[in-house]
Design a protein around this motif. Structure first.
Motif, PDB file in Angstrom:
ATOM      1  N   THR A   2      43.852  83.546 -35.539  1.00 56.99           N
ATOM      2  CA  THR A   2      42.498  83.572 -35.187  1.00 56.99           C
ATOM      3  C   THR A   2      41.824  84.773 -35.834  1.00 56.99           C
ATOM      4  OG1 THR A   2      43.038  84.788 -33.213  1.00 56.99           O
ATOM      5  CG2 THR A   2      42.489  82.338 -32.997  1.00 56.99           C
ATOM      6  N   ILE A   3      40.624  84.958 -36.015  1.00 57.05           N
ATOM      7  CA  ILE A   3      39.974  86.123 -36.392  1.00 57.05           C
ATOM      8  C   ILE A   3      39.012  86.649 -35.287  1.00 57.05           C
ATOM      9  CG2 ILE A   3      39.030  87.600 -38.301  1.00 57.05           C
ATOM     10  CD1 ILE A   3      38.923  85.043 -39.867  1.00 57.05           C
ATOM     11  N   ALA A   4      38.921  87.974 -34.893  1.00 48.77           N
ATOM     12  CA  ALA A   4      38.018  88.418 -33.780  1.00 48.77           C
ATOM     13  C   ALA A   4      36.651  88.034 -34.204  1.00 48.77           C
ATOM     14  CB  ALA A   4      38.180  89.677 -33.511  1.00 48.77           C
ATOM     15  N   ASN A   5      35.810  87.068 -33.417  1.00 43.46           N
ATOM     16  CA  ASN A   5      34.587  86.974 -33.599  1.00 43.46           C
ATOM     17  C   ASN A   5      33.553  87.868 -33.158  1.00 43.46           C
ATOM     18  OD1 ASN A   5      32.099  85.632 -34.069  1.00 43.46           O
ATOM     19  ND2 ASN A   5      32.736  83.748 -33.173  1.00 43.46           N
ATOM     20  N   THR A   6      33.193  88.711 -34.010  1.00 42.54           N
ATOM     21  CA  THR A   6      32.268  89.696 -33.672  1.00 42.54           C
ATOM     22  C   THR A   6      30.995  89.813 -34.116  1.00 42.54           C
ATOM     23  OG1 THR A   6      33.585  91.319 -35.094  1.00 42.54           O
ATOM     24  CG2 THR A   6      33.869  91.531 -32.691  1.00 42.54           C
ATOM     25  N   PHE A   7      30.700  88.631 -35.102  1.00 43.83           N
ATOM     26  CA  PHE A   7      29.745  88.669 -35.985  1.00 43.83           C
ATOM     27  C   PHE A   7      29.115  87.010 -36.184  1.00 43.83           C
ATOM     28  CE2 PHE A   7      31.068  92.605 -37.650  1.00 43.83           C
ATOM     29  CZ  PHE A   7      29.936  93.477 -37.967  1.00 43.83           C
ATOM     30  N   SER A   8      27.859  86.910 -35.999  1.00 48.66           N
ATOM     31  CA  SER A   8      27.116  85.696 -36.207  1.00 48.66           C
ATOM     32  C   SER A   8      27.035  85.223 -37.724  1.00 48.66           C
ATOM     33  CB  SER A   8      25.919  85.437 -35.277  1.00 48.66           C
ATOM     34  OG  SER A   8      24.980  86.203 -36.109  1.00 48.66           O
ATOM     35  N   ARG A   9      26.828  83.977 -37.841  1.00 50.92           N
ATOM     36  CA  ARG A   9      26.675  83.346 -39.167  1.00 50.92           C
ATOM     37  C   ARG A   9      25.623  84.185 -39.864  1.00 50.92           C
ATOM     38  NH1 ARG A   9      26.310  78.708 -42.481  1.00 50.92           N
ATOM     39  NH2 ARG A   9      24.486  78.788 -43.477  1.00 50.92           N
ATOM     40  N   GLU A  10      24.399  84.438 -39.084  1.00 49.46           N
ATOM     41  CA  GLU A  10      23.082  84.986 -39.552  1.00 49.46           C
ATOM     42  C   GLU A  10      23.365  86.450 -39.719  1.00 49.46           C
ATOM     43  OE1 GLU A  10      23.043  82.833 -36.959  1.00 49.46           O
ATOM     44  OE2 GLU A  10      22.067  81.249 -38.342  1.00 49.46           O
ATOM     45  N   GLU A  11      24.174  87.248 -39.066  1.00 56.77           N
ATOM     46  CA  GLU A  11      24.553  88.611 -39.228  1.00 56.77           C
ATOM     47  C   GLU A  11      25.285  88.639 -40.680  1.00 56.77           C
ATOM     48  OE1 GLU A  11      24.725  90.923 -35.242  1.00 56.77           O
ATOM     49  OE2 GLU A  11      26.379  89.095 -35.500  1.00 56.77           O
ATOM     50  N   LEU A  12      26.406  87.743 -41.013  1.00 58.55           N
ATOM     51  CA  LEU A  12      27.137  88.013 -42.209  1.00 58.55           C
ATOM     52  C   LEU A  12      26.170  87.546 -43.430  1.00 58.55           C
ATOM     53  CD1 LEU A  12      30.409  86.120 -40.779  1.00 58.55           C
ATOM     54  CD2 LEU A  12      30.147  88.457 -41.525  1.00 58.55           C
ATOM     55  N   LEU A 161      34.893  92.920 -40.824  1.00 57.30           N
ATOM     56  CA  LEU A 161      36.121  92.682 -39.717  1.00 57.30           C
ATOM     57  C   LEU A 161      37.398  93.355 -40.020  1.00 57.30           C
ATOM     58  CD1 LEU A 161      35.931  88.563 -40.102  1.00 57.30           C
ATOM     59  CD2 LEU A 161      34.554  90.073 -38.483  1.00 57.30           C
ATOM     60  N   PRO A 162      37.755  94.493 -39.193  1.00 50.08           N
ATOM     61  CA  PRO A 162      38.767  95.255 -39.417  1.00 50.08           C
ATOM     62  C   PRO A 162      40.174  94.448 -39.629  1.00 50.08           C
ATOM     63  CG  PRO A 162      37.408  96.065 -37.602  1.00 50.08           C
ATOM     64  CD  PRO A 162      36.754  94.650 -37.931  1.00 50.08           C
ATOM     65  N   ASP A 163      40.121  93.273 -38.835  1.00 57.39           N
ATOM     66  CA  ASP A 163      41.419  92.590 -38.901  1.00 57.39           C
ATOM     67  C   ASP A 163      41.519  91.642 -40.068  1.00 57.39           C
ATOM     68  OD1 ASP A 163      39.598  90.934 -37.707  1.00 57.39           O
ATOM     69  OD2 ASP A 163      41.037  90.317 -36.139  1.00 57.39           O
ATOM     70  N   TYR A 164      40.431  91.513 -40.676  1.00 55.51           N
ATOM     71  CA  TYR A 164      40.285  90.274 -41.594  1.00 55.51           C
ATOM     72  C   TYR A 164      41.647  90.352 -42.804  1.00 55.51           C
ATOM     73  CZ  TYR A 164      38.610  86.895 -45.181  1.00 55.51           C
ATOM     74  OH  TYR A 164      38.450  86.038 -46.053  1.00 55.51           O
ATOM     75  N   GLY A 165      41.812  91.588 -43.253  1.00 55.66           N
ATOM     76  CA  GLY A 165      42.800  91.763 -44.162  1.00 55.66           C
ATOM     77  C   GLY A 165      44.236  91.381 -43.826  1.00 55.66           C
ATOM     78  N   GLU A 166      44.607  91.534 -42.538  1.00 53.49           N
ATOM     79  CA  GLU A 166      45.772  91.437 -41.767  1.00 53.49           C
ATOM     80  C   GLU A 166      46.045  89.946 -41.809  1.00 53.49           C
ATOM     81  OE1 GLU A 166      48.698  93.154 -41.070  1.00 53.49           O
ATOM     82  OE2 GLU A 166      47.440  94.648 -42.185  1.00 53.49           O
ATOM     83  N   THR A 167      44.786  89.139 -41.381  1.00 54.26           N
ATOM     84  CA  THR A 167      44.848  87.733 -41.000  1.00 54.26           C
ATOM     85  C   THR A 167      45.272  87.041 -42.257  1.00 54.26           C
ATOM     86  OG1 THR A 167      43.175  88.246 -39.639  1.00 54.26           O
ATOM     87  CG2 THR A 167      43.412  85.785 -40.190  1.00 54.26           C
ATOM     88  N   MET A 168      44.438  87.563 -43.272  1.00 60.41           N
ATOM     89  CA  MET A 168      44.703  87.063 -44.743  1.00 60.41           C
ATOM     90  C   MET A 168      46.120  86.981 -45.051  1.00 60.41           C
ATOM     91  SD  MET A 168      42.277  85.813 -46.349  1.00 60.41           S
ATOM     92  CE  MET A 168      42.879  85.624 -47.988  1.00 60.41           C
ATOM     93  N   LYS A 169      46.880  88.191 -45.023  1.00 58.15           N
ATOM     94  CA  LYS A 169      48.344  88.431 -45.371  1.00 58.15           C
ATOM     95  C   LYS A 169      49.127  87.553 -44.399  1.00 58.15           C
ATOM     96  CE  LYS A 169      50.163  92.523 -44.940  1.00 58.15           C
ATOM     97  NZ  LYS A 169      50.379  93.938 -44.749  1.00 58.15           N
ATOM     98  N   ALA A 170      48.718  87.288 -43.008  1.00 58.29           N
ATOM     99  CA  ALA A 170      49.534  86.537 -42.293  1.00 58.29           C
ATOM    100  C   ALA A 170      49.439  84.801 -42.544  1.00 58.29           C
ATOM    101  CB  ALA A 170      49.168  86.576 -40.907  1.00 58.29           C
TER     102      ALA A 170
END
Ligand code: FE2
Ligand code: FE2
Length: 272
Positions: A2-12, A161-170
């Protein structure tokens, strides 16, 4: 995964729309992309634009003076340096530099994320260019440039997202599609975000199309020949490709040569 969901679609989407890169470059990105995307562009067209950009000119001079090209003769001027390296290589290098130094670095991505995105993009670019040459499909330089930019939408995820890179790697290699994970979490994926950026930055229509759809494996025939090259190369880079297709067979065979070319470019850019 999973990735922490801290942003909405609109914000992105707002974040993508607000990426302020082009204004700081005085339009050089737009000019260079027009030249790179135009089959009739010449060496002097490219030289006319990049001569005013210190970072690019100095890198071209330094590459032309590297042992690989210079054969011991010192090269001081840009035109001479470009002739020494060759048009296609210069186009590739300029694209890399624009992408890398002027776009990614200004966006202040973490060094290790920058490196991962960069290496992946360049691997897809080298693979797709090689397929284009082998299968005589499309202009290899155009295929290269499009491939280099296919994941540009990920920039927004990396920034937000600070954990995006880690998620990608995994995720890499375990078969799960990052785009569907993003859609499930945020209601939007890096393809759609990439499209927002590509339109804002006035990329050519083909670029926008590939950026928007490059994960749609099931629609491979709908988007034309260039799509197959980028889509297959992208899946190959994620070790989830189909080794039975002709593209897959060629990539498997040329794996070592591709890695070598990627390493050479990383070296040029002093990222190795
Ligand atoms: Fe992607
Ligand atoms: Fe990708």
């Amino acid at each position: 995964m999973t990735i922490a969901n801290t942003f909405s679609r609109e914000e992105l989407v707002n974040k993508a729309t607000d990426l302020k890169v082009i204004p700081t470059l005085n339009g050089i990105v737009e000019k260079v992309f027009n030249i790179l995307g135009n089959d009739n562009s010449s060496f002097s067209d490219l030289g006319n634009v990049v001569q005013y950009d210190q970072a690019i000119s100095s890198k071209i001079i330094s590459i032309s003076n590297s042992a690989y090209y210079s054969r011991g003769i010192e090269i001081f001027d840009l035109q001479r340096a470009m002739l020494t390296i060759g048009f296609e290589e210069v186009r590739g290098i300029v694209t890399c530099l624009i992408f890398m130094e002027n776009i990614l670095k200004k966006l202040k991505l973490k060094e290790q994320d920058l490196f991962a995105l960069w290496r992946h993009s360049i691997q897809v670019a080298c693979s797709a260019k090689m397929l284009s040459k082998r299968l005589l499909v499309e202009d290899p330089a155009k295929v290269y440039t499009i491939s280099l930019l296919h994941d540009i939408g990920k920039i927004v995820f990396y920034i937000c997202l600070p954990d995006y890179g880690e998620t990608m790697k995994a995720l890499n290699g375990n078969g799960q599609d990052i785009a569907s994970l993003e859609r499930n979490t945020f209601g939007i994926d890096h393809q759609e975000i990439g499209r927002v950026i590509a339109i804002k930055w006035k990329f050519p229509a083909d670029f926008i199309n590939i950026i928007r759809h490059h994960h749609e494996n099931q629609n491979a025939d709908k988007f034309g020949a260039i799509f197959r090259l980028v889509n297959t190369s992208n899946r190959f880079a994620h070790s989830t490709h189909d080794p039975s297709s002709s593209e897959g067979i060629i990539l498997e065979k040329e794996k070592d040569a591709i890695v070598q070319e990627v390493d050479k470019i990383m070296d040029f850019l002093q990222l190795g």
